[in-house]
Design a protein around this motif. Structure first.
Motif, PDB file in Angstrom:
ATOM      1  N   ASP A  46      66.416   6.343  71.038  1.00  0.00           N
ATOM      2  CA  ASP A  46      66.290   5.821  72.389  1.00  0.00           C
ATOM      3  C   ASP A  46      66.465   6.948  73.409  1.00  0.00           C
ATOM      4  O   ASP A  46      67.507   7.623  73.442  1.00  0.00           O
ATOM      5  CB  ASP A  46      67.337   4.731  72.632  1.00  0.00           C
ATOM      6  N   ALA A  47      65.468   7.138  74.249  1.00  0.00           N
ATOM      7  CA  ALA A  47      65.469   8.264  75.184  1.00  0.00           C
ATOM      8  C   ALA A  47      66.671   8.215  76.124  1.00  0.00           C
ATOM      9  O   ALA A  47      67.303   9.244  76.384  1.00  0.00           O
ATOM     10  CB  ALA A  47      64.169   8.274  75.989  1.00  0.00           C
ATOM     11  N   GLN A  48      66.984   7.043  76.635  1.00  0.00           N
ATOM     12  CA  GLN A  48      68.088   6.946  77.591  1.00  0.00           C
ATOM     13  C   GLN A  48      69.429   7.202  76.919  1.00  0.00           C
ATOM     14  O   GLN A  48      70.318   7.837  77.499  1.00  0.00           O
ATOM     15  CB  GLN A  48      68.073   5.574  78.274  1.00  0.00           C
ATOM     16  N   ALA A  49      69.585   6.721  75.685  1.00  0.00           N
ATOM     17  CA  ALA A  49      70.827   6.979  74.955  1.00  0.00           C
ATOM     18  C   ALA A  49      70.998   8.467  74.693  1.00  0.00           C
ATOM     19  O   ALA A  49      72.116   8.999  74.784  1.00  0.00           O
ATOM     20  CB  ALA A  49      70.830   6.195  73.643  1.00  0.00           C
ATOM     21  N   ILE A  50      69.906   9.149  74.390  1.00  0.00           N
ATOM     22  CA  ILE A  50      69.973  10.594  74.156  1.00  0.00           C
ATOM     23  C   ILE A  50      70.318  11.320  75.443  1.00  0.00           C
ATOM     24  O   ILE A  50      71.145  12.237  75.456  1.00  0.00           O
ATOM     25  CB  ILE A  50      68.641  11.100  73.567  1.00  0.00           C
ATOM     26  N   ARG A  51      69.716  10.894  76.553  1.00  0.00           N
ATOM     27  CA  ARG A  51      70.006  11.534  77.835  1.00  0.00           C
ATOM     28  C   ARG A  51      71.464  11.341  78.243  1.00  0.00           C
ATOM     29  O   ARG A  51      72.069  12.211  78.865  1.00  0.00           O
ATOM     30  CB  ARG A  51      69.088  10.982  78.917  1.00  0.00           C
ATOM     31  N   ARG A  52      72.034  10.183  77.911  1.00  0.00           N
ATOM     32  CA  ARG A  52      73.422   9.907  78.291  1.00  0.00           C
ATOM     33  C   ARG A  52      74.428  10.664  77.436  1.00  0.00           C
ATOM     34  O   ARG A  52      75.573  10.862  77.844  1.00  0.00           O
ATOM     35  CB  ARG A  52      73.707   8.411  78.185  1.00  0.00           C
ATOM     36  N   ALA A  53      74.012  11.073  76.245  1.00  0.00           N
ATOM     37  CA  ALA A  53      74.928  11.756  75.327  1.00  0.00           C
ATOM     38  C   ALA A  53      75.302  13.133  75.869  1.00  0.00           C
ATOM     39  O   ALA A  53      74.533  13.781  76.580  1.00  0.00           O
ATOM     40  CB  ALA A  53      74.285  11.891  73.952  1.00  0.00           C
ATOM     41  N   GLU A  54      76.509  13.573  75.512  1.00  0.00           N
ATOM     42  CA  GLU A  54      76.969  14.893  75.933  1.00  0.00           C
ATOM     43  C   GLU A  54      76.422  16.015  75.065  1.00  0.00           C
ATOM     44  O   GLU A  54      76.375  17.175  75.485  1.00  0.00           O
ATOM     45  CB  GLU A  54      78.498  14.953  75.922  1.00  0.00           C
ATOM     46  N   ARG A  55      76.012  15.675  73.824  1.00  0.00           N
ATOM     47  CA  ARG A  55      75.498  16.671  72.886  1.00  0.00           C
ATOM     48  C   ARG A  55      74.372  16.056  72.062  1.00  0.00           C
ATOM     49  O   ARG A  55      74.342  14.846  71.856  1.00  0.00           O
ATOM     50  CB  ARG A  55      76.602  17.153  71.927  1.00  0.00           C
ATOM     51  N   LEU A  56      73.488  16.930  71.563  1.00  0.00           N
ATOM     52  CA  LEU A  56      72.376  16.457  70.732  1.00  0.00           C
ATOM     53  C   LEU A  56      72.317  17.258  69.442  1.00  0.00           C
ATOM     54  O   LEU A  56      72.399  18.492  69.463  1.00  0.00           O
ATOM     55  CB  LEU A  56      71.046  16.607  71.482  1.00  0.00           C
ATOM     56  N   VAL A  57      72.160  16.549  68.324  1.00  0.00           N
ATOM     57  CA  VAL A  57      71.949  17.163  67.021  1.00  0.00           C
ATOM     58  C   VAL A  57      70.550  16.783  66.551  1.00  0.00           C
ATOM     59  O   VAL A  57      70.192  15.600  66.526  1.00  0.00           O
ATOM     60  CB  VAL A  57      73.006  16.701  66.002  1.00  0.00           C
ATOM     61  N   VAL A 108      72.529  11.886  67.439  1.00  0.00           N
ATOM     62  CA  VAL A 108      71.802  12.453  66.309  1.00  0.00           C
ATOM     63  C   VAL A 108      70.378  11.922  66.391  1.00  0.00           C
ATOM     64  O   VAL A 108      70.158  10.703  66.329  1.00  0.00           O
ATOM     65  CB  VAL A 108      72.449  12.060  64.968  1.00  0.00           C
ATOM     66  N   LEU A 109      69.432  12.809  66.573  1.00  0.00           N
ATOM     67  CA  LEU A 109      68.048  12.421  66.829  1.00  0.00           C
ATOM     68  C   LEU A 109      67.445  11.722  65.614  1.00  0.00           C
ATOM     69  O   LEU A 109      67.383  12.287  64.521  1.00  0.00           O
ATOM     70  CB  LEU A 109      67.232  13.666  67.175  1.00  0.00           C
ATOM     71  N   ASP A 110      66.983  10.498  65.818  1.00  0.00           N
ATOM     72  CA  ASP A 110      66.401   9.689  64.743  1.00  0.00           C
ATOM     73  C   ASP A 110      64.884   9.669  64.890  1.00  0.00           C
ATOM     74  O   ASP A 110      64.327   8.964  65.728  1.00  0.00           O
ATOM     75  CB  ASP A 110      66.955   8.265  64.805  1.00  0.00           C
ATOM     76  N   TYR A 111      64.210  10.475  64.075  1.00  0.00           N
ATOM     77  CA  TYR A 111      62.743  10.449  64.075  1.00  0.00           C
ATOM     78  C   TYR A 111      62.211  10.145  62.680  1.00  0.00           C
ATOM     79  O   TYR A 111      61.059  10.459  62.347  1.00  0.00           O
ATOM     80  CB  TYR A 111      62.171  11.776  64.600  1.00  0.00           C
ATOM     81  N   GLY A 112      63.055   9.523  61.834  1.00  0.00           N
ATOM     82  CA  GLY A 112      62.615   9.076  60.520  1.00  0.00           C
ATOM     83  C   GLY A 112      62.917  10.028  59.391  1.00  0.00           C
ATOM     84  O   GLY A 112      62.469   9.808  58.267  1.00  0.00           O
ATOM     85  N   THR A 113      63.680  11.094  59.638  1.00  0.00           N
ATOM     86  CA  THR A 113      64.015  12.019  58.571  1.00  0.00           C
ATOM     87  C   THR A 113      65.011  11.381  57.610  1.00  0.00           C
ATOM     88  O   THR A 113      65.664  10.387  57.938  1.00  0.00           O
ATOM     89  CB  THR A 113      64.586  13.327  59.133  1.00  0.00           C
ATOM     90  N   GLY A 170      54.681  18.722  59.265  1.00  0.00           N
ATOM     91  CA  GLY A 170      53.558  17.966  59.802  1.00  0.00           C
ATOM     92  C   GLY A 170      53.955  16.552  60.169  1.00  0.00           C
ATOM     93  O   GLY A 170      53.663  16.066  61.267  1.00  0.00           O
ATOM     94  N   GLN A 171      54.629  15.875  59.261  1.00  0.00           N
ATOM     95  CA  GLN A 171      55.086  14.511  59.512  1.00  0.00           C
ATOM     96  C   GLN A 171      56.123  14.485  60.630  1.00  0.00           C
ATOM     97  O   GLN A 171      56.130  13.577  61.469  1.00  0.00           O
ATOM     98  CB  GLN A 171      55.669  13.908  58.240  1.00  0.00           C
ATOM     99  N   CYS A 172      56.990  15.478  60.640  1.00  0.00           N
ATOM    100  CA  CYS A 172      58.017  15.577  61.678  1.00  0.00           C
ATOM    101  C   CYS A 172      57.386  15.686  63.059  1.00  0.00           C
ATOM    102  O   CYS A 172      57.734  14.932  63.981  1.00  0.00           O
ATOM    103  CB  CYS A 172      58.914  16.780  61.401  1.00  0.00           C
ATOM    104  N   MET A 173      56.453  16.607  63.233  1.00  0.00           N
ATOM    105  CA  MET A 173      55.841  16.811  64.539  1.00  0.00           C
ATOM    106  C   MET A 173      55.024  15.591  64.965  1.00  0.00           C
ATOM    107  O   MET A 173      55.019  15.215  66.145  1.00  0.00           O
ATOM    108  CB  MET A 173      54.965  18.065  64.520  1.00  0.00           C
ATOM    109  N   ARG A 233      55.847  13.441  68.432  1.00  0.00           N
ATOM    110  CA  ARG A 233      54.842  13.252  69.478  1.00  0.00           C
ATOM    111  C   ARG A 233      54.520  11.781  69.686  1.00  0.00           C
ATOM    112  O   ARG A 233      54.335  11.333  70.826  1.00  0.00           O
ATOM    113  CB  ARG A 233      53.586  14.051  69.139  1.00  0.00           C
ATOM    114  N   GLU A 234      54.454  11.017  68.599  1.00  0.00           N
ATOM    115  CA  GLU A 234      54.149   9.584  68.718  1.00  0.00           C
ATOM    116  C   GLU A 234      55.219   8.840  69.510  1.00  0.00           C
ATOM    117  O   GLU A 234      54.925   7.885  70.224  1.00  0.00           O
ATOM    118  CB  GLU A 234      54.010   8.966  67.330  1.00  0.00           C
ATOM    119  N   THR A 235      56.452   9.244  69.343  1.00  0.00           N
ATOM    120  CA  THR A 235      57.566   8.547  69.985  1.00  0.00           C
ATOM    121  C   THR A 235      57.972   9.133  71.328  1.00  0.00           C
ATOM    122  O   THR A 235      58.811   8.557  72.030  1.00  0.00           O
ATOM    123  CB  THR A 235      58.799   8.574  69.059  1.00  0.00           C
TER     124      THR A 235
END
Length: 210
Positions: free
Chosen positions: A36-47, A6-11, A55-58, A62-64
């Motif tokens: 964590d980029a590597q943890a996301i790459r290792r996962a079988e699925r992404l939410v 589950v993508l954590d970007y502060g939402t 604006g804050q989301c984008m 980009r910052e991360t």
């Protein structure tokens, strides 16, 4: 054991999404909230969940460097976008004075027009509404056409390619409630807040292409 990232970007709704996924995941799947980029790459699925302002989301993506991870994952693994996680995939949005999205789905994010005079409809569109299934898809399995899902949004997506619209809804205007393309399925509604049918959709996502 397979992993769902589950993508954590502060939402603000990450935990509710993760809890709903954990509820349907069973013992053979692990739900991980991570940036964590590597943890996301290792996962079988992404939410890719989200609520709030684009604006804050984008800016955060980009910052991360998570914007690049989303682009990478969209082409390789089952991918579920939710609410702002759908809108961010479009080319641009009218929100926050105009924002560029990730451009992974050609199209635009528009603000709801004003409701007709005397109408009870208000913006944001908040609450339960019926979703018409525009195309057959594994994530609709076991869910009736016209089932009700929970929405909270003031903006809606307009994909350039109408064939990518998997579900539609009416509120002031007709709009895309779900979009599907290759390994992507993304919803304007919140399945984690949509009780039985929302949980079924999340279960279908976990089972998709297994």
């Amino acid at each position: 054991m397979s992993t769902v990232a589950v993508l954590d970007y502060g939402t603000s709704n990450l935990r509710s999404v993760a809890k709903a996924l954990e509820h349907v995941a069973g013992k053979n799947r692990r739900i991980v909230v991570t940036d964590d980029a590597q943890a996301i790459r290792r996962a079988e699925r992404l939410v890719f969940p989200g609520q709030g302002a684009i604006g804050q989301c984008m800016q955060r993506l980009r910052e991360t460097g998570l914007d690049d991870i989303v682009r990478e994952m969209l082409g390789t693994k089952p991918f579920l976008g939710i609410c702002l996680g759908l809108q961010s995939l479009l080319s641009d949005s009218e929100e926050d004075g105009g924002q560029q999205g990730l451009g992974l789905i050609p199209g635009h994010v528009r603000h709801f027009p004003a409701a007709p005079a005397g109408s009870h409809m208000k913006i944001p569109h908040m609450g339960w509404n019926r979703v018409r299934q525009q195309q057959a898809h594994p994530l609709w399995d076991g869910i009736d056409d016209g089932a009700r899902f929970y929405f909270v949004h003031s903006y809606y997506v307009m994909p350039d390619d109408a064939d990518t619209i998997a579900g539609s809804c009416d509120y002031i205007t007709e709009f895309a409630a779900a979009v599907a393309w290759n390994n992507l399925f993304a919803t304007q509604f919140h399945p984690e807040k949509s009780q039985k049918d929302g949980l079924r959709l999340l279960q279908n996502f976990l089972d998709w292409n297994d």
